[in-house]
Design an enzyme around this catalytic site. Structure first.
Site, PDB file in Angstrom:
ATOM      1  CG  HIS A 266      -2.085   1.178   1.301  1.00 37.91           C
ATOM      2  ND1 HIS A 266      -3.320   1.339   0.578  1.00 37.91           N
ATOM      3  CD2 HIS A 266      -1.475   2.579   1.663  1.00 37.91           C
ATOM      4  CE1 HIS A 266      -3.441   2.243   1.023  1.00 37.91           C
ATOM      5  NE2 HIS A 266      -2.524   3.385   1.695  1.00 37.91           N
ATOM      6  CD  GLU A 267       0.770   3.956   3.472  1.00 40.56           C
ATOM      7  OE1 GLU A 267       2.115   4.378   3.138  1.00 40.56           O
ATOM      8  OE2 GLU A 267       0.902   3.210   4.411  1.00 40.56           O
ATOM      9  CG  HIS A 270       1.161   5.933  -0.165  1.00 39.64           C
ATOM     10  ND1 HIS A 270      -0.454   7.071  -0.962  1.00 39.64           N
ATOM     11  CD2 HIS A 270       0.029   5.576   1.005  1.00 39.64           C
ATOM     12  CE1 HIS A 270      -1.181   7.471  -0.550  1.00 39.64           C
ATOM     13  NE2 HIS A 270      -1.498   6.011   0.152  1.00 39.64           N
TER      14      HIS A 270
HETATM   15 MG    MG Z   1      -3.330   6.143   2.201  1.00 35.60          MG
END
Ligand code: MG
Length: 502
Positions: A266-267, A270
Site C-alpha cells: 500500500h505505502e 504512495h
Molecule cells: Mg493510504
C-alpha cells in the site's frame, strides 16, 4: 509577458517546498527514530517551522505580486504550465489568507489538547470525556468553512482542502450509488457457503526475514531504494520530501507476515507516485500530487488490484513458500488467494477487506457531513454509529472504543478527509480497467514479475503530470469518462463472484 515575475514566484515556491520537506522529515523522524523525551521540543520545532512556512506563503503576495499574476492568468495572458503554477499557488494562498492567525492558533491548540483526550477516551471507552473537545472542534470547523467560503454546503469548504473539485453534492451522489451496490452485494457474500480459514497463514516469521521479503517485493515492483527507504512505525505511512527522497514505513507482526506485506505494498503505491513526480519541476505545483484521493488510488491499485491478484502471487508465492515452508508449503496458491481476499464485516476500518471498507467510509462521511451541516449533534454520534453499523455491515458495536472512538481523524480536525479514501478506491478501479485495456498482456507480464509496463503507464498518465489537472479532469483525461463507481462495482463483482461462488 515578462518572465521575471514568474521566475520570482518559482524561486519563492522552491524555498517553501524545501522548508516543507524539512517539516516532513521532522515528522518522519518523530514516528521512526525520535527518543521519547523529545516530544515537547519537537512540537515546538514544528510550531516554529510551520509559522515560518505560513508567513512565506502569505509573503508570496507582498507588493500584490501574486494577485497581479492571478489577474494575468484570469485574463488569459498567462497560460500553460505557468498558468497552472499561478492558479494553484493562488488557491493555496487564498485559503491561507482567509484564516486569521488567531483562528489558526485556536484550532491548533484545541486539536493538540483533543488528541490526548481522545486517546484517553478510547482507552477508557468513555466518549463523554471526549465530547466537549469534539463539540469545540466541530464549532471551529464550521467557522473555518464560513471563513473559507462555499457555494452550497459548509462541508464543501472542508472537502475542498483534500479533494479539490468535488463538492458535497457530487460526493454524496457517488457514495450513495456505491452504498446501494455494496450493501446487497455484501449480503450475497455472507450467504455464500464458501468458508475461508485465514488462521492457516499464521506462523512464526523472523523480523529480519520479513524485512528482507518486504524489500524484495518493493524492489521488484519498482521502488527505487537509492531514492527512498523502508522503516518501521506504529502506523504505516509514506512521505515524499523530494522525488529522490521518499520514505515508507510498515509494521511487523511476528505471527503474520501478510500484515506487513499488505501495508508495505500500500505505502509503496504512495511512494512510487512521489518518486514519479517530475523532478525538474520540484517546488512547483507541476511536481505536486493531485489530491488525497488520487494519492490513495495509487496505493490501493498496488495493494488490491495488483497485490491481491492471482498474477502477482503467481510470481511471489513460490518465493514466499521457499522463505517460509511453514505454513505456506501446505497451502495451495488458490487457497492462499482466497485467504488474502476473504470478506468479513468487522468493527475496525483499517482492518477491513476491500468489499466492506467503503461502507466504513460512507458511514463516517454521512455522519461528519451531517455534523458540519448542523443536522446532527456530536453527542448523538455513538447512537448513530451503532445504527449505521447494523444497517450497512449487520454487526453490533460492543463499545465506543471499537466504534466512534476508533479513528484519530475527528480529534485531529480532519473533517472532509474520510471520503478521499473511497474516492481512491473508485479512481483505482477506473484507472486499472484502463490500464488493462492499454496493456493487453498485462497479467502475463505480472506473472513473470515484470512490472515495468505498469510503472511506465502510471508514470506517463498520472505521476509525471503533477498537479496539471484536478482529480476530476485527470480521471476524464486518462479514462475518457467522469468518475463512476460502476468500475469498482464491476471489479468486485468479477473477483468475488468467483471466490464466493455467488
Ligand atoms: Mg493510504
Amino acid at each position: 509577458m515578462n518572465e521575471s515575475p514568474i521566475k520570482i514566484l518559482k524561486e519563492r515556491l522552491v524555498e517553501i517546498s524545501h522548508l516543507t520537506s524539512i517539516l516532513n522529515l521532522l515528522e518522519w523522524d518523530q514516528e521512526v527514530n525520535m527518543p521519547k523525551k523529545a516530544g515537547d521540543a519537537r512540537a515546538e520545532s514544528f510550531a516554529h517551522l510551520a509559522g515560518i512556512i505560513h508567513n512565506k506563503i502569505l509573503a508570496l503576495n507582498d507588493g500584490k505580486h501574486l494577485a497581479q499574476l492571478k489577474k494575468l492568468f484570469d485574463s488569459g495572458k498567462i497560460s500553460g504550465s505557468n498558468g497552472i503554477i499561478v492558479n494553484e499557488t493562488w488557491r493555496t494562498y487564498d485559503r491561507e489568507i482567509k484564516l486569521p492567525a488567531g483562528f489558526v492558533r485556536e484550532l491548533a491548540t484545541t486539536i493538540s489538547k483533543a488528541q490526548g483526550v481522545w486517546a484517553e477516551a478510547r482507552a477508557k471507552n468513555d466518549f463523554a470525556i471526549f465530547l466537549p473537545h469534539l463539540e469545540k472542534i466541530v464549532k471551529l470547523k464550521k467557522q473555518e468553512a464560513e471563513l473559507v467560503g462555499y457555494a452550497t454546503s459548509p462541508y464543501d469548504a472542508l472537502l475542498d482542502a483534500y479533494e479539490p473539485g468535488i463538492d458535497t453534492a457530487t460526493a454524496s451522489a457517488i457514495l450513495l450509488n456505491l452504498k446501494k451496490f455494496l450493501v446487497p452485494f455484501l449480503r450475497r457474500i455472507k450467504e455464500s457457503a464458501v468458508t475461508i480459514k485465514t488462521e492457516r497463514v499464521k506462523g512464526r516469521f523472523k523480523l529480519h526475514q520479513q524485512i528482507l521479503f518486504n524489500e524484495l517485493v518493493l524492489k521488484k515492483i519498482g521502488f527505487d531504494f537509492e531514492a527512498g527507504r523502508l522503516d518501521a512505525s506504529i502506523h504505516p505511512f509514506s512521505s515524499g520530501f523530494h522525488p529522490y527522497d521518499v520514505r515508507l514505513t510498515t509494521r511487523y507482526k511476528e505471527n503474520d507476515v501478510l500484515y506487513s506485506l499488505g501495508s508495505t505494498i500500500h505505502e509503496a503505491g504512495h511512494g512510487l507516485y512521489e518518486q514519479g513526480l517530475p523532478v525538474e519541476h520540484f517546488g512547483t505545483p507541476l511536481a505536486e500530487t493531485v489530491s488525497l484521493g488520487i494519492h490513495e488510488s495509487q496505493s490501493r491499485l498496488w495493494e488490491n488490484q495488483i497485490g491481491k491478484g492471482r498474477p502477482f502471487w503467481k510470481y511471489f508465492y513460490p518465493k514466499l513458500q521457499k522463505t517460509w515452508p511453514k505454513p505456506f508449503q501446505n497451502i495451495s496458491s488458490s487457497e492462499f488467494y482466497q485467504i488474502i481476499n476473504r470478506v468479513q464485516p468487522s468493527l475496525i476500518r483499517t482492518e477491513a477487506d476491500e468489499v466492506t471498507y467503503n461502507l466504513h467510509i460512507i458511514l463516517r462521511f454521512e455522519m461528519e457531513k451531517d455534523l458540519i451541516e448542523g443536522k446532527i449533534k456530536a453527542k448523538d454520534l455513538p447512537v448513530i454509529w451503532r445504527a449505521k453499523m447494523k444497517e450497512y455491515l449487520d454487526i453490533e458495536v460492543p463499545s465506543d472504543t471499537l466504534g466512534v472512538l476508533q479513528d484519530v481523524h475527528w480529534s485531529a480536525g480532519l473533517f472532509g478527509y474520510f471520503p478521499t479514501y473511497s474516492f481512491g478506491n473508485l479512481y483505482a478501479a477506473q484507472f486499472y480497467q484502463q490500464l488493462e485495456k492499454n496493456i493487453p498482456d498485462l497479467d502475463k507480464k505480472i506473472k513473470k514479475g515484470d512490472f515495468t509496463a505498469v510503472i511506465d503507464w502510471l508514470r506517463k498518465n498520472i505521476h509525471m503530470r503533477g498537479k496539471t489537472d484536478t482529480a476530476a479532469a485527470l480521471v476524464k483525461k486518462v479514462t475518457g469518462e467522469d468518475l463512476d463507481p460502476k468500475y469498482f462495482a464491476a471489479y468486485l463483482e468479477k473477483k468475488y463472484a468467483e471466490i464466493y461462488h455467488i
